[in-house]
Design an enzyme around this catalytic site. Structure first.
Site, PDB file in Angstrom:
ATOM      1  N   ARG A  31      -7.454   7.581  10.474  1.00 39.44           N
ATOM      2  CA  ARG A  31      -7.181   7.398   8.934  1.00 39.44           C
ATOM      3  C   ARG A  31      -7.283   8.634   7.970  1.00 39.44           C
ATOM      4  O   ARG A  31      -6.212   9.002   7.398  1.00 39.44           O
ATOM      5  CB  ARG A  31      -8.357   6.609   8.341  1.00 39.44           C
ATOM      6  N   HIS A  77       0.807  -0.840  10.382  1.00 43.42           N
ATOM      7  CA  HIS A  77      -0.297  -0.359   9.560  1.00 43.42           C
ATOM      8  C   HIS A  77      -0.814  -1.663   8.955  1.00 43.42           C
ATOM      9  O   HIS A  77      -0.771  -1.997   7.740  1.00 43.42           O
ATOM     10  CB  HIS A  77       0.078   0.650   8.510  1.00 43.42           C
ATOM     11  N   TYR A 121       9.397  -2.197  -8.523  1.00 43.23           N
ATOM     12  CA  TYR A 121      10.357  -1.654  -9.444  1.00 43.23           C
ATOM     13  C   TYR A 121      10.756  -0.263  -8.974  1.00 43.23           C
ATOM     14  O   TYR A 121      12.164   0.239  -9.240  1.00 43.23           O
ATOM     15  CB  TYR A 121       9.470  -1.120 -10.809  1.00 43.23           C
TER      16      TYR A 121
END
Length: 807
Positions: A31, A77, A121
């Site tokens: 991580r 993931h 967006y």
């Protein structure tokens, strides 16, 4: 019967330790820390790989970020979409990453810390340089492992055509480890890697001839080459990063500071807000306005000065008190051989070079295998074309494809692979042109195989390939360096005028320790009345000073308090003021004895101390300039029951006169006491008889006809012309007797003062009776006279203290 429950009786520490160990291993490896080979954390690697697999590359149109995030979560993931999108956005922010790995259309955040637009967006694709990280991944260059649900495979590392860990840096916090690797210049890092390949024994100093230091995407100025060298040697080091600024002239003689580059990862909006707060709180003087004029052409923060503002001083103040200058701490931790390790520059480059050797070796092995397979096919096709009629006849006589392959193998000796290629051959391939093409391809394959075998057979040729590929990346993607490196960390000195508005004020300190400053307007309004104080108190100092001055307050225990005038509580003249213990903590039994106003701590001025047990100490005033002032500082070192009784500011050529309790007086030059440091005790000023103590030590200038005023405990006062009644001597003597000795009720000196005729002296008795004495009304006497009684000892008690009336 159901299986009985299996219970384990284990200590809690063991269970928690074991589980936390597994969790820690996961966050360290999977991580928060980057791999030394490709400089990527797992989530970043998965984002880039997913975009590559999806064909979302720099030469194709942009795609919605949400689609990529969905792919990453669905395939590689299994975490929250926000963590994936945040990581993806960071890879696209050109103020965080030196060479962006993701190109993004739409709002991807800002230097002001604004959040990016939602992923529905924005649109994204891999950048061109990111493709260099993934290039050749389909040629078995790296190992793949099954993904979380075993439906597909993902790479454990990317081939990484350039040293991405150093180029883009990394930051992360894991369990027990953290990493902070700054970004560097692509061209410099590649030159450093090439140097390390050509000369594996090169030193950090050698590498630093090409890798100058960090190259932050936001530019700025890095100071401290020693810190960089230490970091490159050990993995840990400290540098100073400051913004880039210029001072520009404005109309009317004013100036403005223009900041065009900020330190790495500093939030611009917060910086501008902090500067404006410092201006509004009047912590910094001379600033008219702070505004942000940043637009799409670049960062531009304006600090506009007032007419008399000191731009350079203000800039230094902001360097010291805001994030316009920060300390960056290298902590170069990365995963190597599945283990986190703190590494220096050489180790990081060596690990990258080893990775590249493995990648190029595996790629060459893969390409050699493919070339040999193709060569085998081409050889078969060329042989088939040379006996074309027989081949066609054999195929036509066969029952089916399988039979045709068998017949070709049996009759002409073709292998199974060659026979497969021949039966799949299209008729147009039998033209003369195609035969030439096959022969040409055979030649090329021969050369390729020879080249690949040479690479695999020679370390030198392998390194040459890596160097050529690195140079190609450098030529294609390297840009100008943005950060300037400076050798030394500049010490920031801030003039008090920058922080404090210059204003003349009235400062008052009482013997009881109450202090205040008042505006001259408040003082004038009181018509010259004494400052407010308790009935039993008296004025020790009442002086006009400037807010940029300093007041040194001395105590009987040999301490001094360093009080900048602007920090003294501002009160009206008729208010009591605040006790000095509220500003600097002093002991309950500690008394204030003297205060010295200081305009400048310059050469040629000295502090002279007199103690009760007859010591004198002289030190340069400038040695009492303090940086820290939150507690009492040592002014003179006292031994045993000794106390400091007098402190004077002198010019180096003053006269000292000392009086003892038993009536002795000694007059000598100030220079008799040599200069010592502040923490010293001093030297003997007067040779005291047993049971005698010093009751006063005064200073007066050379060549002035001044009188010595003496008061005794019995309430008698006398005045002596110093030059006529006393003889100048040297220190450490007994001195001369200044009172006539009486066998019954002898006089003892309560205090002395050097006076002029216009002075008024105050005497205080044990019963706190205060008696004023006008000096001009006292007639001069010689040493053998005990003076005139002015206090009734029977009514008022002994005289215990005298002082000049300051009014």
């Amino acid at each position: 019967m159901a299986n009985p429950e299996k219970l384990l009786d284990l200590p809690l520490e063991e269970v928690i330790g074991d589980r936390f160990g597994i969790y820690s291993k996961y966050i360290i490896q999977e991580r928060a820390l980057p791999d030394v080979r490709d400089g990527l954390k797992p989530v970043q690697r998965r984002i880039l790989f997913a975009m590559h697999q999806d064909g979302n590359t720099h030469d194709k149109p942009f795609r919605k970020s949400a689609k990529t995030v969905g792919n990453v979560i669905g395939n590689y993931h299994p975490h929250g979409d926000s963590s994936v999108y945040d990581a993806m956005v960071r890879l696209s922010q050109d103020w965080k990453v030196r060479n962006v790995l993701v190109e993004m259309h739409g709002n991807n955040g800002s230097l002001d810390g604004d959040p990016p637009a939602a992923m529905r967006y924005t649109e994204a694709r891999l950048s061109a340089i990111a493709s260099e990280l993934i290039r050749d991944i389909d040629k078995e260059t790296v190992d793949f492992v099954p993904n979380f649900d075993d439906t597909t495979e993902e790479p454990i590392v990317l081939p990484s055509r350039f040293p991405n860990l150093l180029v883009n840096g990394s930051t992360g916090i894991s369990a027990g480890y953290a990493t902070d690797i700054p970004p560097h210049h692509l061209g410099e890092v590649i030159d450093g890697a090439i140097m390390a390949m050509e000369n594996p024994d090169c030193t950090v100093e050698d590498l630093m001839t090409v890798i100058k230091g960090p190259d932050f995407p936001t530019g700025g100025i890095v100071q401290g080459i020693d810190g960089i060298k230490k970091a490159y040697r050990t993995g840990k080091g400290k540098i100073v990063v400051r913004g880039r600024s210029t001072i520009e002239p404005l109309k009317g003689g004013r100036e403005q500071i223009v900041i065009t580059e900020l330190p790495y990862e500093v939030n611009k909006a917060n910086l501008v807000k902090k500067m404006e707060e410092l201006r509004l709180d009047r912590k910094v003087e001379g600033v008219a306005e702070v505004r942000d004029e940043t637009d799409r052409t670049g960062t531009r923060v304006i600090i506009e000065m007032k007419k008399d503002g000191d731009a350079a001083g203000v800039l230094n103040y902001f360097y010291k008190n805001t994030d316009l200058q920060i300390t960056y701490n290298f902590n170069m931790v990365a995963i190597i051989n599945k283990t986190p390790k703190l590494m220096g520059l050489k180790e990081i480059l060596a690990a990258y070079i080893e990775h590249q050797k493995e990648v190029v070796t595996r790629r060459s092995t893969y390409e050699l295998k493919k070339a040999k397979e193709r060569q085998h096919i081409v050889d078969g096709l060329i042989k088939a074309v040379s006996i074309l009629d027989e081949v066609i006849q054999t195929i036509r006589a066969s029952k089916d494809k399988k039979d045709a392959k068998n017949n070709l193998s049996e009759q002409f000796g073709f292998t199974d692979a060659q026979a497969e290629a021949i039966v799949n051959l299209q008729l147009y391939r039998l033209t003369n042109t195609d035969i030439e093409t096959l022969q040409k391809e055979a030649e090329e394959l021969k050369e390729t195989i020879s080249r690949l075998e040479a690479i695999l057979g020679s370390e030198k040729k392998l390194i040459r390939v890596i160097k050529n590929e690195l140079n190609t990346v450098k030529k294609k993607y390297a840009t100008e360096r943005r950060t300037t490196i400076e050798n030394d960390i500049e010490e920031i000195k801030i003039d008090l005028e920058v922080m404090v508005a210059s204003e003349d004020v009235m400062v008052a300190l009482t013997k009881g320790g109450y202090i205040k400053r008042s505006s001259l307007r408040s003082y004038t309004a009181s018509n010259g009345e004494d400052t407010a104080m308790k009935d039993s108190d008296r004025i020790l100092l009442q002086s006009e000073m400037n807010t940029t001055d300093t007041l040194l307050v001395f105590t009987n225990k040999g301490h001094y308090l360093y009080l900048p005038v602007h920090e003294i509580p501002d009160k009206r003249w008729k208010e009591l003021g605040q006790h000095v213990a509220n500003l600097v903590p002093i002991d309950e039994d500690e008394e204030v004895i003297q205060a010295v106003p200081v305009n400048e701590f310059n050469e040629g001025h000295y502090l002279t101390f007199i103690t009760k047990n007859g010591l004198i100490k002289r030190t340069e005033l400038k040695q009492y300039q303090a940086q820290r002032r939150s507690k009492p500082l040592v002014a003179i070192k006292l031994k045993g029951d000794d106390e400091c009784i007098d402190v004077h500011l002198t010019n180096g050529s003053s006269n000292i006169i000392i009086a003892t309790r038993l009536g002795y007086g000694l007059w000598f030059d100030e220079e008799e006491a040599g200069l010592v440091r502040p923490r010293a005790s001093g030297v003997k000023a007067v040779n005291l008889k047993d049971g005698d103590i010093v009751t006063g030590g005064k200073v007066f200038p050379e060549g002035q006809n001044q009188d010595l005023f003496i008061a005794t405990q019995r309430g008698a006062v006398k005045k002596m012309a110093i030059g006529q009644t006393l003889e100048k001597s040297s220190r450490a003597r007994r001195g001369v007797v200044m009172l006539r000795e009486l066998k019954k009720s002898p006089h003892r000196i309560a205090g002395i003062e050097v006076v002029n005729d216009e002075d008024i002296m105050m005497l205080r008795t044990e019963n706190d009776i205060r008696v004023p004495v006008t000096v001009s009304e006292i007639r001069s006497t010689d040493r053998y006279n005990n003076g005139t009684f002015v206090v009734d000892q029977d009514e008022s008690g002994n005289v215990i203290e005298i002082w000049k009336n300051l009014k």
